[in-house]
Design an enzyme around this catalytic site. Structure first.
Site, mmCIF file in Angstrom:
data_model
loop_
_atom_site.group_PDB
_atom_site.id
_atom_site.type_symbol
_atom_site.label_atom_id
_atom_site.label_comp_id
_atom_site.label_asym_id
_atom_site.label_seq_id
_atom_site.Cartn_x
_atom_site.Cartn_y
_atom_site.Cartn_z
ATOM 1 N N ARG A 97 1.041 -102.253 -72.711
ATOM 2 C CA ARG A 97 2.497 -102.326 -72.814
ATOM 3 C C ARG A 97 3.072 -103.589 -72.183
ATOM 4 O O ARG A 97 3.996 -104.184 -72.730
ATOM 5 C CB ARG A 97 3.104 -101.091 -72.144
ATOM 6 C CG ARG A 97 2.868 -99.865 -72.988
ATOM 7 C CD ARG A 97 3.360 -98.621 -72.311
ATOM 8 N NE ARG A 97 3.154 -97.482 -73.200
ATOM 9 C CZ ARG A 97 3.345 -96.226 -72.846
ATOM 10 N NH1 ARG A 97 3.741 -95.947 -71.624
ATOM 11 N NH2 ARG A 97 3.151 -95.252 -73.702
ATOM 12 N N GLU A 142 6.496 -88.717 -61.580
ATOM 13 C CA GLU A 142 6.943 -90.109 -61.624
ATOM 14 C C GLU A 142 7.621 -90.522 -60.321
ATOM 15 O O GLU A 142 7.702 -91.713 -60.010
ATOM 16 C CB GLU A 142 7.897 -90.307 -62.809
ATOM 17 C CG GLU A 142 8.211 -91.765 -63.109
ATOM 18 C CD GLU A 142 9.077 -91.947 -64.351
ATOM 19 O OE1 GLU A 142 9.225 -90.987 -65.133
ATOM 20 O OE2 GLU A 142 9.593 -93.062 -64.536
#
Lengths: 123, 582
Positions: free
Chosen positions: B290, B378
């Site tokens: 990414r 996260e």
């Protein structure tokens, strides 16, 4: 922000009020580019015209959270997928069969997931 | 309402956040014998990032092809550009297997074929490793599965529309939280033997983002103010091919990724040329990571070769219509309703804030610097280093959530709860802030201030950074802080959106400053942190940065990357080898 009204302007007539208090309708004028969806339009209103307008949403655009249910022109919609028509006048209201919390926010959580059931002192 | 009327509850474990990590933590804590209260500022299991995940959950199940968690671990470290905490990455890859099997036993509905779970290859992986739920339904299926388990667990009380404002800390130990009941506008105190922050990431700091409204980084702010350190805050992952144009209603902007690698969607610049290989990724095709794809797209735009809306084209025009229909299923009709015909024209994509590698610094048991305070999902920093491998987020959410739940439960069993009266005292400053206060002059439109912050972060602390831009951002953050002011605006009634925005913006400004200060200090380019003025990786920077708030002052430090005492031996790779970041 001043918007130049023209025949493409979108007009939202939003039913407002807190809890079981009185309701009033407030009118907002939006440029057509501000709102592909109803949620786009309501977010635009909050950012440019009136940040006191209360709207419940979470996932913004994905129709995943299912939190932005409301009434548009008499029909239940998800605001994030309901499309706006340039030049149209739309009526927006909270869900009729749920308790209103504020403006377009209704109490939609399952009863067991509401903390306010604990606050019996205030009812 | 007077202080005596404030609801003051007690529990063993308080879980803040009801996404994948929070629900997993609540289940594990309950399983270990704790009473749990789980709160969410949105509705339970509907907000956050989990529900937005569309596909690919990476885990070395070996169903599709032989696999080993150690190979997954090797790929995770490689994607992390040398900065992954090895113990955390190991936990993710190794315990992720049981976590995803557990989800399977609860009926998540992972796609199956030929009698086994289907695993597909996602960018950065050496072999097919990612399970999913069709069509683009992974996140909703995961959320629903966990919601059902939580709902059937009598030890777990769960409450939506409850916004945690501050953690309560007594003698350096986390002992609960003060929250705002959004439905009434009244504060609430919850005392707990242990607290788990599972509030997700910070993508709301950016103008273009792919996550839910509630991902404004409030958990990082809570942890900072409670005395915990954050780590790796400079590493914000941009998802390279977020939808840009034409306007697409009712879809998550990250939807194109699975189709791109399933069907070989071609990434083209404004001139219609393939360009990714120009940036040193000639043999990678769709498996490019990414950070590298984001870099390539934005460099093309910078060079004036972007698509009309300022991104790149993604084209499926070379794919036969029948194949498209088969792959997209019912989605093709929803696209048609948006006026998109993939056989006739490409769509435009551009990088979009997607995930935060940084977060609260934890040990491998998910404990933070503050005794009694844990983090999961996260909200945790460190497992993914400078760039997260695709498919690792749900695995991290569930496996770290389960670990945090077990650890917090064990801690709570020995912790003595703070008394109600003492909790009320500790909550004093927060409660005072909520009291009606005289407003001097007209208060600004806070929703517009948030939009300004998002634009600032996108433009100056986004995928590309440099000294001048980051310094500018630091200055502007102070300007925004001054405009917002200390006094909370709004009437403080039920679901007061002005007050809610102001509370959020206070946290967002703090967290934005954490990202910006970390980005300023790291004078190199690595993974998701690309500095125009310091191109290329610098070995001297194979370090993690940590941040703390010490009596209102920032303390930025570096520490060596945490290694395992015994390095993991990686079995010979079974798939194709890929180059790392150029």
């Amino acid at each position: 922000m001043n918007t130049q009204k023209n025949d493409r302007t979108i007009v939202l007539e939003v039913q407002r009020g807190v809890g079981r208090g009185p309701s009033r309708v407030q009118e907002y004028e939006l440029p057509e580019t501000a709102a592909a969806s109803l949620l786009d339009g309501l977010r635009w209103v909050r950012e440019h015209l009136d940040d006191t307008l209360a709207v419940r949403y979470s996932c913004i655009n994905a129709n995943a959270c299912k939190e932005c249910m409301m009434i548009l022109d008499g029909k239940v919609v998800y605001a994030c997928v309901a499309r706006m028509q340039p030049g149209a006048r739309h009526q927006v209201a909270p869900l009729p069969n749920k308790a209103r919390v504020r403006d377009l926010i209704s109490e939609i959580a399952p009863v067991k997931e509401r903390f306010d059931q604990e606050e019996n002192a205030d009812d | 309402m007077t202080a005596e009327n404030i609801v003051n509850r007690e529990t063993d474990v308080l879980v803040i956040g009801a996404g994948g990590a929070g629900m997993s933590a609540a289940l594990a804590a309950s399983q270990a014998g704790s009473r749990v209260i789980m709160t969410d500022r949105s509705l339970v299991g509907r907000g956050g990032a989990t529900i937005m995940a569309q596909m690919t959950v990476a885990v070395a199940l070996g169903e599709q092809t032989p696999d080993d968690w150690r190979n997954h671990y090797a790929d995770t470290l490689k994607a992390g550009r040398g900065l992954c905490s090895e113990p955390l990455a190991r936990l993710l890859c190794e315990s992720g297997i049981d976590a995803i099997r557990l989800m399977d036993s609860w009926g998540t509905g992972w796609a199956r074929s030929d009698g086994h779970l289907t695993q597909v290859q996602a960018p950065g992986h050496d072999r097919p490793r990612c399970v999913y739920v069709d069509y683009l339904n992974t996140g909703p299926a995961v959320a629903k599965t966990l919601r059902t388990q939580v709902a059937h667990d009598d030890n777990i009380e769960r409450y939506g529309d409850l916004l945690v404002l501050e953690l309560l800390v007594e003698q350096g130990r986390a002992c609960g939280a003060v929250a705002l009941n959004l439905t009434t506008g009244h504060p609430v105190i919850i005392r707990a033997g242990a607290v788990i922050v599972a509030t997700g990431g910070l993508t709301r700091l950016y103008r273009r983002n792919s996550a839910s409204l509630n991902m404004g980084g409030d958990g990082y702010a809570l942890a900072l103010r409670a005395g915990a350190r954050l780590i790796d805050m400079e590493f914000v992952q941009f998802f390279p091919i977020g939808h840009l144009a034409p306007r697409l209603v009712g879809f998550d902007p990250i939807m194109w990724d699975p189709f791109r690698y399933k069907l070989g969607g071609r990434l083209l610049n404004g001139l219609g040329e393939e360009f990714v290989e120009k940036y040193g990724h000639s043999n990678e095709g769709y498996t490019i990571t990414r950070d590298a794809a984001t870099y390539a797209i934005l460099k093309e735009v910078e060079a004036g070769r972007g698509s009309p809306a300022g991104g790149a084209y993604l084209s499926f025009q070379h794919v036969p219509e029948e194949t498209l229909r088969k792959a997209f299923g019912p989605i093709i009709d929803k696209l048609a309703a948006n006026g998109i015909d993939l056989t006739k024209s490409p769509i435009e994509v551009a990088p979009i804030a997607h995930y935060h590698m940084g977060g609260i610094r934890v040990e491998v048991d998910m404990s933070t610097d503050v005794p009694g305070l844990y983090a999961a999902g996260e909200a945790v920093g460190g497992a993914n280093g400078a760039n997260r491998l695709s498919g690792n987020a749900i695995t991290e959410a569930v496996s770290f959530g389960l670990q945090a739940g077990r650890s917090a439960s064990a801690h709570a069993a020995d912790a003595k709860a703070v008394e109600a009266r003492r909790a009320l005292e500790l909550a004093g400053p927060t409660l005072a802030r909520l009291e009606p206060a005289p407003q001097d002059g007209e208060s600004p439109n806070v929703a517009a201030l948030i939009a300004r912050l998002q634009a600032l972060m996108q433009d100056y602390v986004g995928p590309f950074r440099n000294e001048e831009g980051v310094q500018h951002a630091l200055g502007e953050l102070q300007v925004l802080k001054a405009e917002l002011g200390e006094v909370l605006p709004g009437d403080g009634g039920p679901q007061d959106p002005v007050r809610l925005d102001a509370l959020d913006l206070h946290n967002m400004l703090l967290v934005a400053e954490a990202v910006t200060r970390s980005a300023l200090a790291r004078r190199e380019s690595r993974g998701a942190h690309q500095r125009d003025d310091f191109p290329g990786m610098d070995d001297a920077w194979t370090l993690n940065q940590t941040l703390a708030l010490d009596k209102g002052q920032w303390r930025l430090d570096t520490e060596p990357v945490r290694r395992l005492e015994t390095p993991v031996e990686i079995p010979a790779a079974g798939g194709t080898e890929y180059e790392g970041q150029a």
